[in-house]
Scaffold this motif. Sequence first.
Motif, PDB file in Angstrom:
ATOM      1  N   ARG A 238       0.862  -1.176   0.000  1.00 22.83           N
ATOM      2  CA  ARG A 238       0.000   0.000   0.000  1.00 22.83           C
ATOM      3  C   ARG A 238       0.902   1.231   0.000  1.00 22.83           C
ATOM      4  NH1 ARG A 238      -2.882   3.293   3.730  1.00 22.83           N
ATOM      5  NH2 ARG A 238      -4.873   3.943   2.882  1.00 22.83           N
ATOM      6  N   LEU A 239       0.805   2.055  -1.039  1.00 22.40           N
ATOM      7  CA  LEU A 239       1.705   3.181  -1.246  1.00 22.40           C
ATOM      8  C   LEU A 239       0.945   4.494  -1.221  1.00 22.40           C
ATOM      9  CD1 LEU A 239       3.720   1.623  -4.197  1.00 22.40           C
ATOM     10  CD2 LEU A 239       4.406   1.700  -1.797  1.00 22.40           C
TER      11      LEU A 239
ATOM     12  N   HIS B  82      -4.476  -0.055   7.924  1.00 22.42           N
ATOM     13  CA  HIS B  82      -3.472  -0.481   6.955  1.00 22.42           C
ATOM     14  C   HIS B  82      -2.533   0.680   6.652  1.00 22.42           C
ATOM     15  CE1 HIS B  82      -5.497  -4.310   6.151  1.00 22.42           C
ATOM     16  NE2 HIS B  82      -6.622  -3.633   6.172  1.00 22.42           N
ATOM     17  N   PRO B  83      -1.491   0.871   7.457  1.00 17.60           N
ATOM     18  CA  PRO B  83      -0.550   1.962   7.188  1.00 17.60           C
ATOM     19  C   PRO B  83       0.210   1.715   5.895  1.00 17.60           C
ATOM     20  CG  PRO B  83       0.295   0.485   8.882  1.00 17.60           C
ATOM     21  CD  PRO B  83      -1.115   0.076   8.637  1.00 17.60           C
ATOM     22  N   TYR B  84       0.761   2.773   5.359  1.00 21.32           N
ATOM     23  CA  TYR B  84       1.533   2.649   4.126  1.00 21.32           C
ATOM     24  C   TYR B  84       2.797   1.840   4.404  1.00 21.32           C
ATOM     25  CZ  TYR B  84      -1.622   6.303   2.526  1.00 21.32           C
ATOM     26  OH  TYR B  84      -2.742   7.018   2.194  1.00 21.32           O
ATOM     27  N   ASP B  85       3.042   0.832   3.566  1.00 23.54           N
ATOM     28  CA  ASP B  85       4.100  -0.144   3.835  1.00 23.54           C
ATOM     29  C   ASP B  85       5.483   0.483   3.950  1.00 23.54           C
ATOM     30  OD1 ASP B  85       3.009  -3.220   3.329  1.00 23.54           O
ATOM     31  OD2 ASP B  85       1.802  -1.680   2.354  1.00 23.54           O
ATOM     32  N   LEU B  86       5.820   1.423   3.057  1.00 21.62           N
ATOM     33  CA  LEU B  86       7.161   1.999   3.055  1.00 21.62           C
ATOM     34  C   LEU B  86       7.400   2.955   4.219  1.00 21.62           C
ATOM     35  CD1 LEU B  86       7.807   2.653  -0.747  1.00 21.62           C
ATOM     36  CD2 LEU B  86       8.615   0.760   0.678  1.00 21.62           C
ATOM     37  N   GLU B  87       6.369   3.224   5.006  1.00 26.05           N
ATOM     38  CA  GLU B  87       6.508   4.125   6.153  1.00 26.05           C
ATOM     39  C   GLU B  87       6.634   3.368   7.478  1.00 26.05           C
ATOM     40  OE1 GLU B  87       3.376   7.057   5.974  1.00 26.05           O
ATOM     41  OE2 GLU B  87       3.516   7.157   3.790  1.00 26.05           O
ATOM     42  N   LEU B  88       6.595   2.040   7.425  1.00 26.68           N
ATOM     43  CA  LEU B  88       6.704   1.233   8.639  1.00 26.68           C
ATOM     44  C   LEU B  88       8.158   1.144   9.095  1.00 26.68           C
ATOM     45  CD1 LEU B  88       4.340  -1.691   7.586  1.00 26.68           C
ATOM     46  CD2 LEU B  88       3.848   0.096   9.277  1.00 26.68           C
ATOM     47  N   PRO B  89       8.404   0.906  10.388  1.00 29.51           N
ATOM     48  CA  PRO B  89       9.784   0.764  10.870  1.00 29.51           C
ATOM     49  C   PRO B  89      10.508  -0.377  10.155  1.00 29.51           C
ATOM     50  CG  PRO B  89       8.255   0.981  12.713  1.00 29.51           C
ATOM     51  CD  PRO B  89       7.418   0.811  11.485  1.00 29.51           C
ATOM     52  N   ASN B  90      11.797  -0.168   9.856  1.00 29.45           N
ATOM     53  CA  ASN B  90      12.556  -1.225   9.202  1.00 29.45           C
ATOM     54  C   ASN B  90      13.272  -2.079  10.244  1.00 29.45           C
ATOM     55  OD1 ASN B  90      14.791   0.248  10.015  1.00 29.45           O
ATOM     56  ND2 ASN B  90      15.596   0.565   7.969  1.00 29.45           N
ATOM     57  N   PHE B  91      14.258  -2.864   9.813  1.00 32.32           N
ATOM     58  CA  PHE B  91      14.947  -3.807  10.691  1.00 32.32           C
ATOM     59  C   PHE B  91      15.827  -3.131  11.730  1.00 32.32           C
ATOM     60  CE2 PHE B  91      16.457  -3.535   6.336  1.00 32.32           C
ATOM     61  CZ  PHE B  91      17.621  -2.788   6.506  1.00 32.32           C
ATOM     62  N   PHE B  92      16.075  -1.834  11.618  1.00 34.05           N
ATOM     63  CA  PHE B  92      16.762  -1.085  12.663  1.00 34.05           C
ATOM     64  C   PHE B  92      15.775  -0.354  13.577  1.00 34.05           C
ATOM     65  CE2 PHE B  92      20.498  -0.768   9.585  1.00 34.05           C
ATOM     66  CZ  PHE B  92      21.292  -1.650  10.297  1.00 34.05           C
ATOM     67  N   GLY B  93      14.490  -0.374  13.207  1.00 30.73           N
ATOM     68  CA  GLY B  93      13.490   0.378  13.958  1.00 30.73           C
ATOM     69  C   GLY B  93      13.350   1.809  13.484  1.00 30.73           C
TER      70      GLY B  93
ATOM     71  N   ALA C 288      10.318   8.142   5.013  1.00 32.17           N
ATOM     72  CA  ALA C 288       9.116   8.775   4.474  1.00 32.17           C
ATOM     73  C   ALA C 288       8.391   7.876   3.489  1.00 32.17           C
ATOM     74  CB  ALA C 288       9.470  10.105   3.813  1.00 32.17           C
ATOM     75  N   GLY C 289       9.138   7.137   2.651  1.00 34.78           N
ATOM     76  CA  GLY C 289       8.498   6.281   1.665  1.00 34.78           C
ATOM     77  C   GLY C 289       7.578   7.054   0.756  1.00 34.78           C
ATOM     78  N   ASP C 290       7.931   8.305   0.470  1.00 34.84           N
ATOM     79  CA  ASP C 290       7.071   9.221  -0.274  1.00 34.84           C
ATOM     80  C   ASP C 290       7.948  10.039  -1.217  1.00 34.84           C
ATOM     81  OD1 ASP C 290       5.442  11.247  -1.196  1.00 34.84           O
ATOM     82  OD2 ASP C 290       4.547  11.675   0.757  1.00 34.84           O
ATOM     83  N   PRO C 291       7.837   9.830  -2.530  1.00 38.44           N
ATOM     84  CA  PRO C 291       8.717  10.541  -3.467  1.00 38.44           C
ATOM     85  C   PRO C 291       8.521  12.052  -3.492  1.00 38.44           C
ATOM     86  CG  PRO C 291       7.003   9.345  -4.650  1.00 38.44           C
ATOM     87  CD  PRO C 291       6.922   8.904  -3.222  1.00 38.44           C
TER      88      PRO C 291
ATOM     89  N   LEU D 171       8.543   2.721 -10.990  1.00 39.56           N
ATOM     90  CA  LEU D 171       9.426   3.863 -11.215  1.00 39.56           C
ATOM     91  C   LEU D 171       9.037   5.061 -10.355  1.00 39.56           C
ATOM     92  CD1 LEU D 171      10.199   3.883 -15.059  1.00 39.56           C
ATOM     93  CD2 LEU D 171      11.618   3.118 -13.153  1.00 39.56           C
ATOM     94  N   SER D 172       7.759   5.207 -10.043  1.00 42.26           N
ATOM     95  CA  SER D 172       7.325   6.343  -9.236  1.00 42.26           C
ATOM     96  C   SER D 172       7.978   6.345  -7.862  1.00 42.26           C
ATOM     97  CB  SER D 172       5.800   6.329  -9.075  1.00 42.26           C
ATOM     98  OG  SER D 172       5.157   6.564 -10.305  1.00 42.26           O
ATOM     99  N   PHE D 173       8.144   5.132  -7.286  1.00 45.37           N
ATOM    100  CA  PHE D 173       8.688   5.040  -5.942  1.00 45.37           C
ATOM    101  C   PHE D 173      10.161   4.651  -5.923  1.00 45.37           C
ATOM    102  CE2 PHE D 173       4.355   5.511  -4.829  1.00 45.37           C
ATOM    103  CZ  PHE D 173       4.352   6.008  -3.534  1.00 45.37           C
TER     104      PHE D 173
END
Length: 349
Positions: free
Chosen positions: A228-229, A256-267, A271-274, A306-308
Amino acid sequence: MEALTKSVWQGLSEQDKQEWMQRIALQLPEGMQYEGLRTFERYGQRTLTGVFTQDEQRFVFVPGNQVTLGWEKWHHGMDEETTADLHETASSYGIEDVQSFLAGQMSPVREVNIGPMLVECETISLGWIEVTEEEAFAQEHEDFPKALAEFKESGLNEYELHLEFKLIQDQGEVRILWFNEGIELEDLLKEETAAGFSLLTEDEWEYIYGGGCRTLFPWGDSFDYTMRLRHLGKPESLVQSEQASADTETDGENHHPYDLELPNFFGVQFAGDPYKYELTLGATGEVMPKGGDGGALICGGTGPLLSFLPAASVFFRDMNVDELDWEELMDALYYRRVIRLSDVQLNAE
């Protein structure tokens, strides 16, 4: 602190990790507190790390590492869906050599040494300041009272009056952001330095985003079309999921939060937003934007892949930013604070 590389950190017992974090806490800026160890897992990577807070803002410990950054060729290769999407989009723009095109957009391949650090989990807006409802009314903006009343009844998740104010629904509460047009970037950097903080370098940003991945994205070379973007419609799988659970969920946006804005493996959350840029420091201390292209590709209708791509860890920079004044981008600029622990004197005994 130089010894706290990723391999050393992973080999420590949980008790040893606790002791290191408590030792670090004694040397931090006033108000920072150690909250304990927490595990973060994403994209096949997993980190047990220390969490710190200051004024309700979270920081995580990121161990040092010697790592290869940048991208020049496929590691595993794209799947059929990604290959077809990429070549179809590239062809519509007259791009014949897709790999050369991608390599020209990516950060150059290089070996870097990353020192251990504390990294702020979320970014801070340079142009927007959160205010209370009382503070917002005190601005006496003629459009604000009506906009706020209508927003509360609208069911919308976000509303913005360009470069004026922004309203955001957050778990039943309305957050109010006011545009700050008087801030100077140079003054901000001096202020944060005086408080004991700095900004991430480009190398640090790429490492913390991708963890040193050799693939196009942190999860692999193929795009995940189920994500979800922001700015794009919901993927079909999510639409079906929301329809199936409509009797128990009242607001799919909040569940359902935007996937690219969730914490990664470092926590750490990106932004996950171009449309947004995160400010980093270049090799000579100049400020460099990362993680976006101002929405140029997404506005061009290039589709999710390509957008992201500008929001990926291996994307170099938006070269057009040099032609713009920072004031023109103020509403899209974000930064996060970092404390490099190699600068902190600790007793390792």
